[in-house]
Design a protein around this motif. Structure first.
Motif: not given
Length: 275
Positions: A231-258
């Motif tokens: 999804a990010a690669a298809q959006n590469a010409s624009h900003d892509l942002i996401a909101f993740v729970g501050a206590d959601d360590a697994a979710g944060i790591e998923i987004y970092r890996a992407a």
């Protein structure tokens, strides 16, 4: 005889005269406003919206707070666009003013979680708070872990997408599919089974995943990262942002890996107040 404190609220029509006050608050990590930190135009261009209004609070002639609001009384809705103050009094005065001027309107806020003054005022008024969120931005392309299992949604998969899609949300599957000018949908497929999907806006200067889901049987196997990466690669010409729970360590790591990184000074809490 000593004079008492004189407090006032005044509508303003430009921000030029208050630049020193704005910069003082914006430089303080405990009181800066997340919307202003992300993009200063959220304040400086706010009055281009005919439904926006800006106010200052003063005490004995000195500015104590500056606020920009979106006011939609016909919808019984008010949203804080930017709020700058260092003590409880300006926030309390501003809310009291709005309660009287626009009775029965729901008020929504994006808060700096370190701004204890504002949080205390809202707590005292019985507001509801969501969990603290980290704002993350896509900054680097990464190779999807499972690139061959991620596909754009096509008609043959729409029935399965409907069946799997979250129902307790405003953006249901029907609404997403009816808004193809706003959304792209990518799916994760294993064999003949749809096991994940992502709904993501596109074409805006700033886009956002509205939903990311992977069947729990396949969680942690790279499908979340792959959906985000494609999804990010298809959006590469624009900003892509996401909101993740501050206590959601697994979710944060998923987004970092992407390829996402946390945005400094952008942690926030969403709050709602019903007078």
């Amino acid at each position: 005889m000593a004079m008492g404190r004189v407090k006032m609220i005044q509508e303003i029509y430009s921000f030029e005269a208050y630049e020193d006050f704005i910069r003082e608050i914006a430089a303080d990590a405990d009181f800066r406003d997340p919307h202003f930190t992300y993009h200063e135009s959220n304040l400086y261009r706010s009055l281009e919206n005919p439904h926006a209004r800006a106010y200052i609070t003063t005490e004995n002639g000195a500015v104590t707070g500056l606020f920009a609001w979106l006011l939609l009384p016909e919808e019984q809705y008010i949203e804080l666009l930017v709020g700058l103050a260092k003590s409880e009094s300006p926030f309390r005065e501003m809310l009291t003013f709005l309660e009287k001027a626009y009775p029965h309107c729901q008020m929504d806020f994006i808060l700096n979680p370190r701004n204890g003054a504002f949080c205390r005022v809202l707590e005292q008024k019985g507001s509801t708070f969501d969990a603290e969120q980290i704002k993350m931005r896509w900054e680097r392309a990464v190779v999807p872990i499972r690139p061959h299992d991620i596909l754009p949604l096509t008609p043959e998969w729409e029935e399965a997408y409907h069946a799997r899609h979250e129902r307790e949300t405003y953006w249901t599957a029907d609404k997403i599919l009816a808004a193809r000018d706003r959304f792209r949908v990518f799916i994760a497929v294993k064999g003949r089974e749809l096991i994940g999907y992502i709904d993501v806006t596109y074409g805006y200067e700033e886009n956002e995943p509205y939903a990311l889901w992977v069947d729990e049987k396949y969680a942690g196997q790279g499908y979340e990262q792959s959906l985000l990466a494609v999804a990010a690669a298809q959006n590469a010409s624009h900003d892509l942002i996401a909101f993740v729970g501050a206590d959601d360590a697994a979710g944060i790591e998923i987004y970092r890996a992407a390829g996402f990184s946390a945005m400094a000074g952008q942690n926030h809490i969403y709050a709602t107040y019903h007078p």
